[in-house]
Design a protein around this motif. Sequence first.
Motif, PDB file in Angstrom:
ATOM      1  N   MET A 282       0.845  -1.178   0.000  1.00 21.33           N
ATOM      2  CA  MET A 282       0.000   0.000   0.000  1.00 21.33           C
ATOM      3  C   MET A 282       0.891   1.243   0.000  1.00 21.33           C
ATOM      4  SD  MET A 282      -2.733   1.485   2.834  1.00 21.33           S
ATOM      5  CE  MET A 282      -3.304  -0.104   3.301  1.00 21.33           C
ATOM      6  N   THR A 283       0.549   2.195  -0.824  1.00 21.20           N
ATOM      7  CA  THR A 283       1.267   3.462  -0.883  1.00 21.20           C
ATOM      8  C   THR A 283       1.015   4.251   0.395  1.00 21.20           C
ATOM      9  OG1 THR A 283       0.965   3.512  -3.274  1.00 21.20           O
ATOM     10  CG2 THR A 283       1.526   5.588  -2.208  1.00 21.20           C
TER      11      THR A 283
ATOM     12  N   GLN B 178       0.157   8.291   7.897  1.00 18.93           N
ATOM     13  CA  GLN B 178      -0.492   7.060   8.333  1.00 18.93           C
ATOM     14  C   GLN B 178       0.127   6.607   9.653  1.00 18.93           C
ATOM     15  OE1 GLN B 178      -0.585   5.626   3.836  1.00 18.93           O
ATOM     16  NE2 GLN B 178      -1.177   3.991   5.231  1.00 18.93           N
TER      17      GLN B 178
ATOM     18  N   TRP C  81      -6.976   1.331   7.474  1.00 13.18           N
ATOM     19  CA  TRP C  81      -6.165   1.753   6.327  1.00 13.18           C
ATOM     20  C   TRP C  81      -5.983   0.604   5.345  1.00 13.18           C
ATOM     21  CZ3 TRP C  81      -4.382   6.138   4.272  1.00 13.18           C
ATOM     22  CH2 TRP C  81      -4.402   7.285   5.047  1.00 13.18           C
TER      23      TRP C  81
ATOM     24  N   ARG D 250      -9.733  -0.251   3.816  1.00 13.58           N
ATOM     25  CA  ARG D 250     -10.450   0.804   3.095  1.00 13.58           C
ATOM     26  C   ARG D 250      -9.535   1.727   2.284  1.00 13.58           C
ATOM     27  NH1 ARG D 250     -15.863   0.462   3.894  1.00 13.58           N
ATOM     28  NH2 ARG D 250     -16.648   0.046   5.983  1.00 13.58           N
ATOM     29  N   GLY D 251      -8.231   1.696   2.577  1.00 12.16           N
ATOM     30  CA  GLY D 251      -7.303   2.559   1.849  1.00 12.16           C
ATOM     31  C   GLY D 251      -7.229   3.970   2.393  1.00 12.16           C
ATOM     32  N   TYR D 252      -7.845   4.229   3.530  1.00  9.31           N
ATOM     33  CA  TYR D 252      -7.806   5.520   4.213  1.00  9.31           C
ATOM     34  C   TYR D 252      -8.125   5.294   5.674  1.00  9.31           C
ATOM     35  CZ  TYR D 252     -12.915   5.327   3.817  1.00  9.31           C
ATOM     36  OH  TYR D 252     -14.230   4.933   3.896  1.00  9.31           O
TER      37      TYR D 252
END
Length: 180
Positions: free
Chosen positions: A1-2, A15, A57, A60-62
């Motif tokens: 993941m970035t 993050q 994170w 959901r990517g956030y």
Amino acid sequence: MTQITLETDRLILRQPDLSDFEPLCELMADEETARFIGGVQEPALVWRGLCGIVGHWALRGYGFFSVFEKSSGGWVGRVGPWFPHGWPQPEIGWSLNRSTWRKGYATEAAAACMNHAFDTLGWPDVIHLIDADNLPSQGVARKLGSRDLGTDVEVAGFGMIVDVWGQSADEWRVARKSLG
């Protein structure tokens, strides 16, 4: 993941990672700070919460960002987009160390997260779940251009009834111009 990092004039939002555990324990041990976010928690529960944020994170990517003051490098709190199971819709939430209250950090960090939610994540609108007695958070929401939407919800897993504040992406695009 970035890895995603946001930056404001005074803050860096990144993050969360393991280094955030101790400062998060301090935040959650402060009775006044934790009053409207589920109450004081012992380190074992804070650990589970941090793992939940990191997992959010991953899934959901956030999620909540850890917020740092540029001038000191100090951990300020957690702010960000959040949509756990049982929430009525995605929210931007904030919890900051009491020592940093009244410096405008919550508004500054939340505004960066609002931009991210609307411009990058493509959210059509956003909410903030705020206890009716939490006047400082209501003030932050007002500064962001949000309003009390006249709806009360139970916060899933906490048994708390809160007011739903929010606004649309279009409303935010107008409101953010007044924030500078």
